[in-house]
Design a protein around this motif. Structure first.
Motif, PDB file in Angstrom:
ATOM      1  N   PHE A 340      41.050  30.329  39.033  1.00 48.37           N
ATOM      2  CA  PHE A 340      42.014  31.332  38.572  1.00 48.37           C
ATOM      3  C   PHE A 340      41.295  32.596  38.102  1.00 48.37           C
ATOM      4  O   PHE A 340      41.645  33.719  38.501  1.00 48.37           O
ATOM      5  N   ILE A 341      40.291  32.427  37.256  1.00 53.49           N
ATOM      6  CA  ILE A 341      39.587  33.582  36.691  1.00 53.49           C
ATOM      7  C   ILE A 341      38.877  34.377  37.780  1.00 53.49           C
ATOM      8  O   ILE A 341      38.876  35.615  37.756  1.00 53.49           O
ATOM      9  N   LYS A 342      38.284  33.692  38.738  1.00 52.45           N
ATOM     10  CA  LYS A 342      37.580  34.386  39.818  1.00 52.45           C
ATOM     11  C   LYS A 342      38.531  35.223  40.668  1.00 52.45           C
ATOM     12  O   LYS A 342      38.161  36.283  41.191  1.00 52.45           O
ATOM     13  N   ASN A 343      39.774  34.751  40.816  1.00 52.43           N
ATOM     14  CA  ASN A 343      40.735  35.453  41.669  1.00 52.43           C
ATOM     15  C   ASN A 343      41.611  36.454  40.915  1.00 52.43           C
ATOM     16  O   ASN A 343      41.941  37.509  41.463  1.00 52.43           O
ATOM     17  N   LYS A 344      41.973  36.144  39.679  1.00 52.68           N
ATOM     18  CA  LYS A 344      42.924  37.002  38.959  1.00 52.68           C
ATOM     19  C   LYS A 344      42.298  37.772  37.798  1.00 52.68           C
ATOM     20  O   LYS A 344      42.862  38.753  37.342  1.00 52.68           O
ATOM     21  N   GLY A 345      41.166  37.295  37.295  1.00 53.54           N
ATOM     22  CA  GLY A 345      40.490  38.026  36.225  1.00 53.54           C
ATOM     23  C   GLY A 345      40.859  37.568  34.829  1.00 53.54           C
ATOM     24  O   GLY A 345      41.778  36.771  34.616  1.00 53.54           O
ATOM     25  N   ARG A 346      40.105  38.104  33.881  1.00 57.27           N
ATOM     26  CA  ARG A 346      40.231  37.701  32.482  1.00 57.27           C
ATOM     27  C   ARG A 346      41.594  38.033  31.885  1.00 57.27           C
ATOM     28  O   ARG A 346      42.188  37.229  31.172  1.00 57.27           O
ATOM     29  N   GLU A 347      42.087  39.241  32.144  1.00 56.68           N
ATOM     30  CA  GLU A 347      43.339  39.683  31.525  1.00 56.68           C
ATOM     31  C   GLU A 347      44.503  38.794  31.934  1.00 56.68           C
ATOM     32  O   GLU A 347      45.358  38.433  31.102  1.00 56.68           O
ATOM     33  N   GLU A 348      44.557  38.448  33.222  1.00 52.86           N
ATOM     34  CA  GLU A 348      45.654  37.603  33.700  1.00 52.86           C
ATOM     35  C   GLU A 348      45.571  36.201  33.106  1.00 52.86           C
ATOM     36  O   GLU A 348      46.595  35.585  32.806  1.00 52.86           O
ATOM     37  N   PHE A 349      44.330  35.704  32.924  1.00 48.64           N
ATOM     38  CA  PHE A 349      44.197  34.377  32.331  1.00 48.64           C
ATOM     39  C   PHE A 349      44.639  34.406  30.869  1.00 48.64           C
ATOM     40  O   PHE A 349      45.262  33.454  30.381  1.00 48.64           O
ATOM     41  N   GLN A 350      44.327  35.488  30.170  1.00 46.68           N
ATOM     42  CA  GLN A 350      44.773  35.613  28.780  1.00 46.68           C
ATOM     43  C   GLN A 350      46.294  35.618  28.709  1.00 46.68           C
ATOM     44  O   GLN A 350      46.881  35.019  27.792  1.00 46.68           O
ATOM     45  N   LYS A 351      46.932  36.255  29.687  1.00 46.14           N
ATOM     46  CA  LYS A 351      48.402  36.237  29.721  1.00 46.14           C
ATOM     47  C   LYS A 351      48.923  34.814  29.862  1.00 46.14           C
ATOM     48  O   LYS A 351      49.901  34.425  29.221  1.00 46.14           O
ATOM     49  N   ARG A 352      48.264  34.034  30.727  1.00 45.20           N
ATOM     50  CA  ARG A 352      48.691  32.652  30.924  1.00 45.20           C
ATOM     51  C   ARG A 352      48.503  31.832  29.643  1.00 45.20           C
ATOM     52  O   ARG A 352      49.305  30.948  29.335  1.00 45.20           O
ATOM     53  N   ILE A 353      47.447  32.129  28.893  1.00 46.25           N
ATOM     54  CA  ILE A 353      47.246  31.448  27.609  1.00 46.25           C
ATOM     55  C   ILE A 353      48.383  31.806  26.651  1.00 46.25           C
ATOM     56  O   ILE A 353      48.969  30.938  25.993  1.00 46.25           O
ATOM     57  N   ASP A 354      48.688  33.104  26.578  1.00 41.08           N
ATOM     58  CA  ASP A 354      49.745  33.575  25.676  1.00 41.08           C
ATOM     59  C   ASP A 354      51.111  33.013  26.052  1.00 41.08           C
ATOM     60  O   ASP A 354      51.973  32.810  25.191  1.00 41.08           O
ATOM     61  N   GLU A 355      51.310  32.752  27.343  1.00 36.57           N
ATOM     62  CA  GLU A 355      52.596  32.259  27.838  1.00 36.57           C
ATOM     63  C   GLU A 355      52.593  30.748  28.053  1.00 36.57           C
ATOM     64  O   GLU A 355      53.480  30.205  28.715  1.00 36.57           O
ATOM     65  N   ALA A 356      51.597  30.054  27.519  1.00 40.49           N
ATOM     66  CA  ALA A 356      51.491  28.607  27.708  1.00 40.49           C
ATOM     67  C   ALA A 356      52.789  27.915  27.309  1.00 40.49           C
ATOM     68  O   ALA A 356      53.455  28.293  26.344  1.00 40.49           O
ATOM     69  N   GLU A 357      53.129  26.892  28.060  1.00 36.40           N
ATOM     70  CA  GLU A 357      54.417  26.216  27.905  1.00 36.40           C
ATOM     71  C   GLU A 357      54.362  25.145  26.813  1.00 36.40           C
ATOM     72  O   GLU A 357      53.412  24.353  26.741  1.00 36.40           O
ATOM     73  N   ASN A 358      55.372  25.128  25.983  1.00 33.47           N
ATOM     74  CA  ASN A 358      55.554  24.061  25.002  1.00 33.47           C
ATOM     75  C   ASN A 358      55.375  22.709  25.693  1.00 33.47           C
ATOM     76  O   ASN A 358      55.933  22.456  26.748  1.00 33.47           O
ATOM     77  N   SER A 359      54.559  21.825  25.111  1.00 29.42           N
ATOM     78  CA  SER A 359      54.197  20.582  25.804  1.00 29.42           C
ATOM     79  C   SER A 359      55.393  19.669  26.048  1.00 29.42           C
ATOM     80  O   SER A 359      55.432  18.951  27.051  1.00 29.42           O
ATOM     81  N   PHE A 360      56.393  19.693  25.158  1.00 28.86           N
ATOM     82  CA  PHE A 360      57.568  18.847  25.386  1.00 28.86           C
ATOM     83  C   PHE A 360      58.418  19.416  26.522  1.00 28.86           C
ATOM     84  O   PHE A 360      58.978  18.663  27.321  1.00 28.86           O
ATOM     85  N   TYR A 361      58.511  20.743  26.600  1.00 26.95           N
ATOM     86  CA  TYR A 361      59.180  21.366  27.741  1.00 26.95           C
ATOM     87  C   TYR A 361      58.480  20.960  29.041  1.00 26.95           C
ATOM     88  O   TYR A 361      59.128  20.679  30.049  1.00 26.95           O
TER      89      TYR A 361
END
Length: 600
Positions: A340-361
């Motif tokens: 993911f990081i190699k293809n989309k970069g650091r900023e996009e991965f940080q977005k995915r971290i910020d938008e991480a899904e609630n584990s019960f969801y």
């Protein structure tokens, strides 16, 4: 090494907490306390408070707190004994040294020998990678876009066509130690040979940066693709995490758990220094408890394939049981964090971290995939399965919130889903032990949920007693002179069994000896217990303007504690006449109503 309580108290008293923490955190005085940015979680507005009067610290943002020992234990990941030694040296206090037994000397000597062998082997692999003979390994790492700096940070190396056995033998290390470290194999046909050859090498380090084992990735198509050190006296796969020696210093407030060595290294190189990985084994309770020492928040970044999803589903309940909240990072359309990081970069991965899904969801979304929601029968079965998942949640408020959320998401009547959850909780065969997720399509075990009315009643009473006990100790910590009127009625044995009673015993004793409340924290061994006691001591005393109001508040707390104590005593009495016991209890409680605390 056990240190006498008096000596520990002397070390604590000779190290001013403002001076100690001020060497790590920029503090500014405000009123009676000092404030700064919390070193244990990210924040922009200072909520980290240090009190010179109480010799305590507390963060109103993340809840961490304690005394000077607790701070070093949390910040530097020290044991209690290490914190005492560090502060004793700073204050010029000489600590007694225990004479180890012959068995302890033998075990310590053996462990140190193995660590020395592993360190020497790591140096050999490291240098071999950077030699002309290590070209194949270096090409592999460069192909993975690793920089020289990151390769150095993780001590990466290469095992060519063998050689570490001969190297270590020349250094004088014994074959027995090499074998016990997992570096060599022995057979009648081939004798002693290297375990690792033609593999890029990943040294595995403990939190003190000591090499305790290795992981090796083969160059070519040979099997197994990854080979790890076996379990040894210094290496337990279920109690160590790759990269934790570096990630533990991250101040982001959460850690990211992923699957492989390269995922961790790639993430650290991109600036995500909070990443760790399990070591060629499934996520265990030992891993969760290790993470709990550093955070209450874990983001799962497992591979997006079926195996990765299954691994995440297995990790979620283990983390929850350890008291850690979790979220799942969506890596789609890529397989793993490295890709993911190699293809989309650091900023996009940080977005995915910020938008991480609630584990019960995440669990329910995976469950949804097992059913055809376009078919009424499939939708019904999904709703029942979802209700069973919700029913196993311990907390009634949590159950109600998820019931409402999923009712809205899947367009189910809220009352209908609520009834299904209640029915699932009491259905025959559905109650019992702890829940463990094995397969989304498999059977579900849940804990029975108490009816909403009964649960509400129990929680209300429990919370009232707990609050009274906590606030009474908070007020004692704030004003030790209150011990006189309080101790006249309430003994430590009147507190609920467990941590709160132990805290009461120690606080009564500390006040009697003229010691500050902060001194009792060091008498609790577990970090979680120390934090809980710190939270009680640092809790805010409700604003009380007059002595009359304070007397009323103290009286209410005292009566609440004594009523609970009387009920517990009545329940433990033996006898054939429950009516008589009930009458006696009512009389006792009636007398308690006459108690009035006086501060005159």
């Amino acid at each position: 090494m056990f240190y006498p309580e008096e000596l520990v108290e002397e070390v604590r008293a000779r190290n001013d907490i403002v001076d100690i923490i001020g060497s790590y955190v920029k503090l500014k005085k405000s009123g009676n306390n000092y404030f700064g940015l919390c070193p244990f979680h990210g924040e922009k507005t200072p909520s980290f408070s240090v009190s010179r009067d109480r010799q305590m610290f507390h963060c109103f943002g993340c809840g961490v707190g304690g005394n000077v020992f607790s701070f070093l234990m949390d910040y530097e990941s020290m044991s209690f004994q290490e914190a005492v030694k560090t502060l004793a040296e700073r204050a010029g206090i000489e600590l007694p040294e225990a004479e180890p037994t012959a068995e302890e000397k033998r075990a310590a000597g053996k462990k140190q020998r193995l660590l020395n062998v592993l360190k020497e082997a790591a140096g050999y692999y490291y240098r071999y990678l950077r030699s002309p003979e290590g070209r194949l390994g270096m090409e592999y790492f460069k192909g993975r876009r690793l920089t020289p700096d990151i390769m150095h940070s993780f001590g990466l190396g290469y095992a060519g066509k063998g050689g570490v056995y001969n190297y270590l033998k020349e250094k004088g290390y014994s074959e027995e130690d090499m074998r016990e470290c997992g570096l060599i194999k022995s057979s009648e046909r081939y004798g002693n040979t290297d375990r690792f050859w033609n593999r890029v090498m990943f040294p595995i380090m403990d939190i003190s940066n000591k090499v305790i084992g290795f992981g090796g990735r083969v160059m070519g198509d040979a099997e197994p693709k990854y080979l790890n050190s076996p379990e040894t006296p210094v290496f337990d796969k279920s109690r160590n995490l790759y990269g934790l020696n570096l990630a533990r210093r991250s101040r982001k407030g959460y850690l990211i758990a992923c699957e492989g060595y390269m995922d961790v290294i790639s993430m650290h190189q991109a600036g995500f220094t909070e990443a760790v990985a399990s070591l060629g084994t499934a996520f265990t309770e030992g891993h969760a408890l290790l993470l709990k020492r550093y955070t209450d928040d874990v983001r799962l970044s497992y591979d997006s394939d079926g195996a990765g999803v299954k691994a995440a589903l297995r990790a979620i309940p283990i983390l929850k049981k350890a008291g850690i909240s979790s979220k799942v990072i969506n890596l789609s359309p890529y397989k793993d964090p490295d890709e993911f990081i190699k293809n989309k970069g650091r900023e996009e991965f940080q977005k995915r971290i910020d938008e991480a899904e609630n584990s019960f969801y995440f669990e329910i979304r995976q469950l949804e995939g097992s059913f055809d929601l376009s078919d009424p029968e499939g939708r019904t079965k999904f709703t029942q399965a979802m209700a069973e998942r919700i029913a196993r949640l311990d907390n009634e408020i949590e159950r109600d919130n998820y019931t409402a959320a999923f009712a809205g998401k899947y367009m189910i009547d809220n009352n209908t889903l609520k009834r299904a959850v209640s029915l699932a909780a009491v259905s025959p065969g559905r109650g019992g032990g702890d829940y463990e997720q094995t397969d989304m399509a498999g059977p579900v075990q849940i804990r029975p949920a108490v009816s909403p009315m009964a649960a509400g009643k129990v929680i209300k009473t429990d919370d009232g007693v707990r609050r009274a006990e906590r606030m009474l100790l908070t007020m004692l910590a704030d004003d030790p002179q209150l011990i006189g009127p309080i101790a006249k009625y309430v003994k430590p044995s009147d507190f609920s069994e467990g941590l709160i009673r132990r805290a009461a015993e120690l606080m009564y004793e500390a006040i009697d000896r003229g010691r500050p409340a902060a001194s009792i924290i060091s008498q609790f061994e577990e970090v979680d217990e120390q934090r809980e006691i710190s939270a009680i001591i640092n809790d805010e005393v409700p604003p009380i303007d007059t002595n009359v109001e304070k007397e009323k508040a103290l009286t209410d707390f005292v009566v609440k504690i004594l009523e609970n104590s009387a009920r517990k005593a009545s329940e433990n009495e033996t006898g054939d006449d429950p009516v008589a016991r009930n009458i006696a209890l009512k009389r006792t409680i009636g007398k308690l109503k006459a108690i009035r605390i006086s501060l005159k």
